[in-house]
Design a protein around this motif. Structure first.
Motif, mmCIF file in Angstrom:
data_model
loop_
_atom_site.group_PDB
_atom_site.id
_atom_site.type_symbol
_atom_site.label_atom_id
_atom_site.label_comp_id
_atom_site.label_asym_id
_atom_site.label_seq_id
_atom_site.Cartn_x
_atom_site.Cartn_y
_atom_site.Cartn_z
ATOM 1 N N SER A 177 40.674 30.342 42.042
ATOM 2 C CA SER A 177 41.556 30.321 43.433
ATOM 3 C C SER A 177 42.781 29.449 43.418
ATOM 4 C CB SER A 177 40.647 30.338 44.363
ATOM 5 O OG SER A 177 40.496 28.825 44.397
ATOM 6 N N ASN A 193 48.254 35.937 37.707
ATOM 7 C CA ASN A 193 47.717 36.360 39.075
ATOM 8 C C ASN A 193 47.224 38.262 38.523
ATOM 9 O OD1 ASN A 193 47.074 34.009 40.849
ATOM 10 N ND2 ASN A 193 48.947 34.705 41.506
ATOM 11 N N ALA A 194 48.527 38.683 38.172
ATOM 12 C CA ALA A 194 47.801 39.679 37.544
ATOM 13 C C ALA A 194 46.569 40.121 35.747
ATOM 14 C CB ALA A 194 48.988 40.538 36.878
ATOM 15 N N ILE A 196 43.852 38.484 36.220
ATOM 16 C CA ILE A 196 42.467 38.254 36.784
ATOM 17 C C ILE A 196 41.950 39.337 37.208
ATOM 18 C CG2 ILE A 196 41.233 37.463 38.626
ATOM 19 C CD1 ILE A 196 43.459 34.876 38.767
ATOM 20 N N PRO A 197 42.452 40.301 37.657
ATOM 21 C CA PRO A 197 41.791 41.668 37.937
ATOM 22 C C PRO A 197 41.090 42.744 37.018
ATOM 23 C CG PRO A 197 43.738 41.809 38.891
ATOM 24 C CD PRO A 197 43.986 40.254 38.850
ATOM 25 N N ILE A 198 42.527 42.146 35.864
ATOM 26 C CA ILE A 198 41.730 42.762 34.833
ATOM 27 C C ILE A 198 40.408 42.482 34.102
ATOM 28 C CG2 ILE A 198 43.084 42.965 32.185
ATOM 29 C CD1 ILE A 198 45.755 42.727 33.324
ATOM 30 N N ILE A 200 38.338 41.146 35.746
ATOM 31 C CA ILE A 200 37.347 41.409 36.047
ATOM 32 C C ILE A 200 36.520 42.650 35.705
ATOM 33 C CG2 ILE A 200 36.382 41.703 38.658
ATOM 34 C CD1 ILE A 200 38.353 39.439 39.586
ATOM 35 N N SER A 201 37.863 43.174 35.604
ATOM 36 C CA SER A 201 37.407 44.968 35.569
ATOM 37 C C SER A 201 36.601 45.420 34.164
ATOM 38 C CB SER A 201 38.605 45.942 35.683
ATOM 39 O OG SER A 201 38.079 46.865 35.400
ATOM 40 N N LYS A 204 32.693 44.016 34.965
ATOM 41 C CA LYS A 204 31.707 44.862 35.878
ATOM 42 C C LYS A 204 32.058 45.886 34.374
ATOM 43 C CE LYS A 204 33.506 43.973 40.085
ATOM 44 N NZ LYS A 204 34.571 44.537 41.637
ATOM 45 N N THR A 219 41.316 33.208 31.911
ATOM 46 C CA THR A 219 43.367 33.006 32.441
ATOM 47 C C THR A 219 43.544 33.263 31.958
ATOM 48 O OG1 THR A 219 42.155 34.251 34.689
ATOM 49 C CG2 THR A 219 43.977 33.989 34.171
#
Length: 250
Positions: A177, A193-194, A196-198, A200-201, A204, A219
């Motif tokens: 964070s 920041n772009a 991080i969601p990659i 996480i995806s 999952k 990251t």
């Protein structure tokens, strides 16, 4: 916005005076004429709506060409003041020198390095001794080409290991964070920041569980990889040891 603190200081000084001679700037910042001219060129590369001009026999002055654009630029830099490299401590200055050497493909004049960190020749020499000793731990070599400058040579994988350990150490107290000030500066060419969601995806999708600090460290690892590729520094092949080092981050 300004890649190092001296640029910001020179900009603010010239901006607050009608004219500023190069002699005054070299005296204030303890650097050579050549370094000041280089700094002015660097400033003009980033200034928006204005430029620093030189009037013969008088000095440098700030010329505003587009007041609206210049004011927008000032607002931007006020928001990014925290992104300027700090060179207040010996550790900061050594980290800056090490980073410059590891990211450069060309020889760098030692005068430019010492000028950039505002230290005496004796202090700079002590920094270099410590850096040379550090580099040997990563199978990297500090070489000197008389009359030209210095550079670091070695395998790209060893350079990245040095960077991740010495410049961006992965901390167990680090959290996804909050990027540190140094991370914001050194990875300003990467949309961290772009990433991080990659990640996480992918986690999952493959049912991989991880915690906040490991996600942050991974990251940073990928940000470093992207930054190095953008700098045209590639690893031709990844060996099993490197794969294991990435797995340990997850």
């Amino acid at each position: 916005m300004f890649s190092y603190k001296r640029l910001e200081d020179i900009f603010n000084y010239i901006r607050s005076n009608e004219y500023t001679s190069i002699a005054k700037l070299t005296s204030l910042f303890k650097v050579s004429d050549r370094t000041i001219r280089s700094d002015i060129n660097n400033l003009n590369d980033v200034l928006q709506g204005a430029s620093i001009q030189l009037k013969r026999r008088t000095g440098y002055y700030l010329q505003i060409d587009n007041e609206q654009e210049f004011n927008a630029f000032l607002n931007t830099i006020s928001k990014r003041e925290s992104d300027t490299k700090d060179l207040d401590s010996s550790q900061d200055r050594m980290r800056y020198i090490l980073t410059t050497l590891l990211y450069s493909h060309d020889y760098i004049p030692t005068e430019d390095l010492s000028d950039a960190v505002f230290v005496s020749k004796n202090t700079f020499s002590n920094y270099i001794k410590a850096i040379k000793k550090l580099l040997t731990q990563y199978n990297l070599e500090y070489i000197v080409k008389p009359g030209v400058g210095v550079k670091v040579i070695g395998n790209e994988s060893d350079k990245r290991e040095c960077i991740i350990n010495e410049i961006h150490p992965l901390s167990e107290y680090s959290t996804i964070s909050m990027l540190t000030k140094e991370e914001k500066v050194y990875f300003n060419d990467v949309e961290v920041n772009a990433i991080i969601p990659i990640l996480i995806s992918v986690f999952k999708k493959h049912h991989v569980e991880t915690d906040d600090y490991r996600l942050k460290n991974l990251t940073i690892y990928f940000a470093l990889m992207i930054s190095r590729i953008l700098n045209d520094d590639y690893i031709s092949a990844i060996n099993s040891t490197q794969i294991d080092s990435v797995k340990n981050l997850v």
